[in-house]
Design a protein around this motif. Structure first.
Motif, PDB file in Angstrom:
ATOM      1  N   ALA A  57      -2.000 -40.898 -10.659  1.00 31.65           N
ATOM      2  CA  ALA A  57      -1.397 -41.021  -8.828  1.00 31.65           C
ATOM      3  C   ALA A  57      -2.169 -41.046  -8.214  1.00 31.65           C
ATOM      4  O   ALA A  57      -2.329 -41.843  -7.477  1.00 31.65           O
ATOM      5  N   ASP A  58      -3.567 -40.646  -8.652  1.00 28.20           N
ATOM      6  CA  ASP A  58      -5.126 -40.442  -7.391  1.00 28.20           C
ATOM      7  C   ASP A  58      -5.200 -42.257  -7.662  1.00 28.20           C
ATOM      8  O   ASP A  58      -5.404 -42.812  -6.805  1.00 28.20           O
ATOM      9  N   LEU A  59      -5.353 -42.089  -8.886  1.00 26.66           N
ATOM     10  CA  LEU A  59      -5.667 -44.244  -9.140  1.00 26.66           C
ATOM     11  C   LEU A  59      -4.715 -44.671  -8.423  1.00 26.66           C
ATOM     12  O   LEU A  59      -4.915 -45.638  -7.671  1.00 26.66           O
ATOM     13  N   PHE A  60      -3.821 -44.663  -8.528  1.00 25.91           N
ATOM     14  CA  PHE A  60      -2.509 -45.424  -7.709  1.00 25.91           C
ATOM     15  C   PHE A  60      -2.857 -46.042  -6.454  1.00 25.91           C
ATOM     16  O   PHE A  60      -2.457 -46.765  -6.180  1.00 25.91           O
ATOM     17  N   HIS A  61      -2.978 -44.731  -6.243  1.00 25.17           N
ATOM     18  CA  HIS A  61      -3.012 -44.432  -4.455  1.00 25.17           C
ATOM     19  C   HIS A  61      -3.926 -45.239  -4.093  1.00 25.17           C
ATOM     20  O   HIS A  61      -3.856 -45.677  -3.011  1.00 25.17           O
TER      21      HIS A  61
END
Length: 247
Positions: free
Chosen positions: A86-90
């Motif tokens: 999720a952090d990478l996608f954001h």
């Protein structure tokens, strides 16, 4: 063993107060190791590294090559590292306009096309100049469908913003955006848009042409809205055949 030693080094630096050096090691590793090793390192950092280091590792991947970022995202998801994925996608939401077309292609190739569409949806709210630049980059990369999708999303913005975006776009893209607005929005919105672009002959003509192409009842409503607002229903000064609905 190398990853274990790296985690130990990162943790030691952090404990010694060398926070920036510790973070720099994490960021360097994010760009240098394979997606499989990235997952292993993130798992180790979760267990033994400084708090938040595994998600920082994931976010740092966004600064690298689009192909690496897309592969890492897929691998993190496959291995169940939900927070890191999720952090990478954001973080990918903030990639530059120039990089985004390559990232969309990489996401497609790694089976994550839906994520690419989400990124486009986010970019549809960008300022007019940025959105215009992105549209050009997408077309130059052969991603005309993505450009159309972006413009379709942008056509739902407040009428004044759509007018500003249309003014920033090249002729083909501007006409496409205007067409999307006319097809999607109410007759009242079309009238407001027409008033906003009245001084631009090209945009006004594009609006009239798009209104001509509507289903008959909707076209009548659109032209009625123009007349009510005291706006022309014919192009000027060039002469061209009148639409049946404009007479």
């Amino acid at each position: 063993m190398e990853l274990i030693a790296l985690v130990q080094r990162i943790a030691d630096l952090h404990r010694q107060g060398a926070v920036h050096e510790s973070a720099a090691l994490v960021g360097q590793a994010a760009l240098a190791i394979t997606p499989g090793d990235l997952v292993s390192l993130a798992t180790l950092l979760r267990a033994e590294g400084p708090t938040g280091s595994s998600t920082y590792l994931a976010r740092s991947v966004a600064a690298g090559a689009p192909e690496h970022a897309a592969a890492a995202l897929a691998e993190l998801r496959r291995e169940g590292l939900v927070d890191e994925a999720a952090d990478l996608f954001h973080a990918l939401w903030s990639v530059s306009t120039q990089v985004l077309p390559a990232l969309l292609a990489a996401l497609e190739q790694s089976g994550q096309s839906a994520d690419g569409q989400t990124l486009l949806w986010e970019r549809a709210s960008a300022p007019a100049a940025e959105l215009s630049e992105l549209t050009g980059e997408l077309r130059a990369a052969g991603r005309s469908d993505d450009a159309r999708h972006l413009l379709r999303q942008a056509a739902g913005r407040p009428v004044g913003e759509v007018a500003a975006i249309a003014a920033a776009l090249d002729g083909e893209s501007a006409a496409e955006l205007v067409g999307e607005l006319v097809r999607m929005r109410s007759a009242s919105d079309v009238g407001q848009f027409a008033a906003a672009v009245r001084e631009s002959a090209e945009l006004y003509d594009a609006m009239l042409s798009a209104a001509d192409g509507l289903e008959e009842n909707r076209a009548r409503s659109a032209f009625a809205a123009l007349r009510t607002a005291g706006l022309p229903t014919e192009s000027a000064p060039r002469s061209r055949p009148k639409s049946r609905l404009r007479r």
